[in-house]
Design a protein around this motif. Structure first.
Motif, PDB file in Angstrom:
ATOM      1  N   MET A 151       0.825  -1.218   0.000  1.00 15.43           N
ATOM      2  CA  MET A 151       0.000   0.000   0.000  1.00 15.43           C
ATOM      3  C   MET A 151       0.857   1.264   0.000  1.00 15.43           C
ATOM      4  O   MET A 151       0.468   2.275  -0.580  1.00 15.43           O
ATOM      5  CB  MET A 151      -0.977  -0.006   1.171  1.00 15.43           C
ATOM      6  N   LEU A 159       0.525   4.180  -2.808  1.00 14.95           N
ATOM      7  CA  LEU A 159       0.452   5.612  -2.492  1.00 14.95           C
ATOM      8  C   LEU A 159       1.521   6.390  -3.257  1.00 14.95           C
ATOM      9  O   LEU A 159       1.240   7.424  -3.855  1.00 14.95           O
ATOM     10  CB  LEU A 159       0.636   5.819  -0.981  1.00 14.95           C
ATOM     11  N   MET A 202       0.895   9.206  -6.301  1.00 16.09           N
ATOM     12  CA  MET A 202       1.283  10.600  -6.040  1.00 16.09           C
ATOM     13  C   MET A 202       2.584  10.994  -6.733  1.00 16.09           C
ATOM     14  O   MET A 202       3.040  12.123  -6.587  1.00 16.09           O
ATOM     15  CB  MET A 202       1.448  10.838  -4.527  1.00 16.09           C
ATOM     16  N   SER A 223       1.404  11.810   5.815  1.00 18.71           N
ATOM     17  CA  SER A 223       0.065  12.268   5.412  1.00 18.71           C
ATOM     18  C   SER A 223      -0.907  11.113   5.189  1.00 18.71           C
ATOM     19  O   SER A 223      -2.107  11.346   5.055  1.00 18.71           O
ATOM     20  CB  SER A 223       0.161  13.097   4.124  1.00 18.71           C
ATOM     21  N   ALA A 224      -0.405   9.872   5.144  1.00 17.52           N
ATOM     22  CA  ALA A 224      -1.279   8.703   4.975  1.00 17.52           C
ATOM     23  C   ALA A 224      -1.861   8.227   6.307  1.00 17.52           C
ATOM     24  O   ALA A 224      -2.526   7.179   6.348  1.00 17.52           O
ATOM     25  CB  ALA A 224      -0.519   7.565   4.297  1.00 17.52           C
ATOM     26  N   GLN A 244      -4.448   8.743   7.881  1.00 17.25           N
ATOM     27  CA  GLN A 244      -5.886   8.438   7.855  1.00 17.25           C
ATOM     28  C   GLN A 244      -6.202   7.189   7.024  1.00 17.25           C
ATOM     29  O   GLN A 244      -7.262   6.580   7.178  1.00 17.25           O
ATOM     30  CB  GLN A 244      -6.588   9.655   7.243  1.00 17.25           C
ATOM     31  N   VAL A 245      -5.269   6.827   6.120  1.00 15.97           N
ATOM     32  CA  VAL A 245      -5.557   5.814   5.100  1.00 15.97           C
ATOM     33  C   VAL A 245      -5.893   4.455   5.697  1.00 15.97           C
ATOM     34  O   VAL A 245      -6.813   3.762   5.267  1.00 15.97           O
ATOM     35  CB  VAL A 245      -4.348   5.688   4.138  1.00 15.97           C
ATOM     36  N   MET A 284      -9.497   3.787   6.860  1.00 19.08           N
ATOM     37  CA  MET A 284     -10.620   4.198   6.018  1.00 19.08           C
ATOM     38  C   MET A 284     -11.656   3.072   5.972  1.00 19.08           C
ATOM     39  O   MET A 284     -11.317   1.884   6.021  1.00 19.08           O
ATOM     40  CB  MET A 284     -10.137   4.516   4.597  1.00 19.08           C
ATOM     41  N   THR A 286      -5.537   5.929  -1.509  1.00 21.92           N
ATOM     42  CA  THR A 286      -5.791   6.382  -0.133  1.00 21.92           C
ATOM     43  C   THR A 286      -7.028   5.692   0.459  1.00 21.92           C
ATOM     44  O   THR A 286      -7.492   6.065   1.532  1.00 21.92           O
ATOM     45  CB  THR A 286      -5.971   7.912  -0.057  1.00 21.92           C
ATOM     46  N   ILE A 288      -9.504  14.714  -0.290  1.00 20.81           N
ATOM     47  CA  ILE A 288      -8.648  15.466   0.633  1.00 20.81           C
ATOM     48  C   ILE A 288      -7.364  14.698   0.947  1.00 20.81           C
ATOM     49  O   ILE A 288      -6.303  15.288   1.115  1.00 20.81           O
ATOM     50  CB  ILE A 288      -9.423  15.795   1.927  1.00 20.81           C
ATOM     51  N   LEU A 289      -7.461  13.366   0.998  1.00 22.45           N
ATOM     52  CA  LEU A 289      -6.260  12.587   1.332  1.00 22.45           C
ATOM     53  C   LEU A 289      -5.183  12.747   0.261  1.00 22.45           C
ATOM     54  O   LEU A 289      -3.989  12.738   0.557  1.00 22.45           O
ATOM     55  CB  LEU A 289      -6.604  11.101   1.519  1.00 22.45           C
ATOM     56  N   THR A 290      -5.613  12.899  -1.005  1.00 22.10           N
ATOM     57  CA  THR A 290      -4.642  13.127  -2.086  1.00 22.10           C
ATOM     58  C   THR A 290      -4.040  14.520  -1.952  1.00 22.10           C
ATOM     59  O   THR A 290      -2.829  14.700  -2.118  1.00 22.10           O
ATOM     60  CB  THR A 290      -5.309  12.935  -3.458  1.00 22.10           C
ATOM     61  N   ASN A 325      -3.572  16.149   0.800  1.00 24.43           N
ATOM     62  CA  ASN A 325      -2.601  16.026   1.892  1.00 24.43           C
ATOM     63  C   ASN A 325      -1.313  15.365   1.408  1.00 24.43           C
ATOM     64  O   ASN A 325      -0.212  15.791   1.757  1.00 24.43           O
ATOM     65  CB  ASN A 325      -3.198  15.175   3.019  1.00 24.43           C
ATOM     66  N   ALA A 326      -1.468  14.303   0.614  1.00 23.41           N
ATOM     67  CA  ALA A 326      -0.297  13.566   0.123  1.00 23.41           C
ATOM     68  C   ALA A 326       0.561  14.446  -0.780  1.00 23.41           C
ATOM     69  O   ALA A 326       1.799  14.367  -0.758  1.00 23.41           O
ATOM     70  CB  ALA A 326      -0.743  12.313  -0.626  1.00 23.41           C
TER      71      ALA A 326
END
Lengths: 172, 143
Positions: free
Chosen positions: A31, A35, A39, A65-66, A68-69, A72, B37, B62-64, B66-67
């Motif tokens: 994962m 990500l 990105m 920043s992940a 929260q992932v 989910m 995400t 929003i998660l993107t 943030n990333a």
């Protein structure tokens, strides 16, 4: 329609009931790769164990920043109603049906490594309104989610603020 | 000898500008970002659903966002840096076909603690405005 949402949501904030969810999967390399691929993230601490160790990490790390992932909601999970959902539904019932996300504030206690299993505890933290905004009259509601690891240690927090508004109640 | 010596870490001070980063907003970025995400809300991957919800197209989650803030500041700060906080305000939606331009400025420096202000602007206005708190070690030290 003229019900004051401060009453019920104030009670929720005072009660502090949390929705607790344990991640289905541990933090894991596939994962982290997904990500980074999505990105176009090339920081070697996410991808190369040697580079991560040279930077003082025990292994590759997840982008902070992940946070929260990992917790989910899975699309197939049953819906579990929490105070956060009830607060949002109540704002719609009180005449503020439209929503927009306003702020997301994440703080990280440490970087996450493969094998970490996170628990997220989410509650309603604060509530302000009614306020006149560019979108119409509305209320700001902030949720606080605290993330802990498999040892019960906190690894980070997230405050998420949304505006619930009525576009018909608009000054101009 | 560390392989991750942060390059050119001297000279960071309040007012230091980060190099601009231009990110094309494509349907691919929006959809792969949402799924990576683990955000399966259909407005982020199904144009028909997004249009039925009243928006012209799928839009970035929003998660993107943030990333991408994390990536922008991380590329500048280097692999030795540690991010302690990402605090963002959300604005104009990111739709396919647009471009988001990141700019950043060092807001404060206190020892190894650096706060960076970031803005990501698309054709509609600021998509994201925020601050990122970092620890950037001096060369040869760990954060």
């Amino acid at each position: 329609m003229s019900q004051d949402p401060n009453v019920l949501i104030g009670e929720m904030i005072a009660a502090g009931n949390e929705r607790i969810s344990v991640a289905r999967d541990e933090v894991n390399r596939p994962m982290i790769h997904h990500l980074c691929d999505a990105m176009e993230e090339t920081n070697p601490i996410y991808l190369d164990p040697e580079a991560a160790r040279a930077a003082g990490h025990p292994d590759v790390v997840a982008p902070p920043s992940a946070l929260q992932v990992w917790n989910m909601i899975n699309p197939s999970d049953p819906v579990i109603e929490s105070d956060v959902d009830r607060a949002y539904a109540h704002l719609a019932d009180c005449g503020y049906p439209k929503v927009v996300a306003v702020n997301c504030d994440q703080e990280y206690d440490r970087y996450l490594v493969p094998g970490d299993l996170l628990t997220a505890s989410e509650k309603v933290e604060s509530f302000v309104g009614p306020k006149q905004t560019g979108l119409g009259e509305g209320y700001f509601i902030t949720t606080l989610t605290t993330y802990t690891d498999q040892q019960g240690e906190r690894v980070g927090t997230m405050r998420f603020r949304t505006l619930w508004y009525n576009p018909e109640k608009r000054n101009s | 000898m560390s392989t991750v010596d942060t390059a050119a870490r001297t000279g960071i001070a309040a007012g230091t500008q980060l190099p601009e980063l231009r990110i094309p907003i494509t349907a691919t970025l929006i959809v792969t970002g949402a799924i990576a995400t683990r955000d399966f809300q259909k407005v982020h991957h199904d144009k028909d659903v997004a249009q039925a919800a009243g928006t012209p197209n799928v839009f970035m989650n929003i998660l993107t966002t943030n990333a991408l803030v994390n990536r922008y500041v991380g590329e500048w700060a280097g692999p030795a840096a540690r991010v302690g906080r990402i605090n963002i305000r959300l604005g104009a939606t990111n739709f396919p076909g647009d471009e988001m331009v990141f700019t950043g400025t060092v807001d404060s420096v206190d020892g190894q603690n650096v706060v960076v202000k970031v803005v990501g602007t698309n054709s509609l206005g600021p998509h994201v405005t925020g601050t990122v708190d970092l620890v950037i070690p001096s060369k040869g030290e760990s954060a």
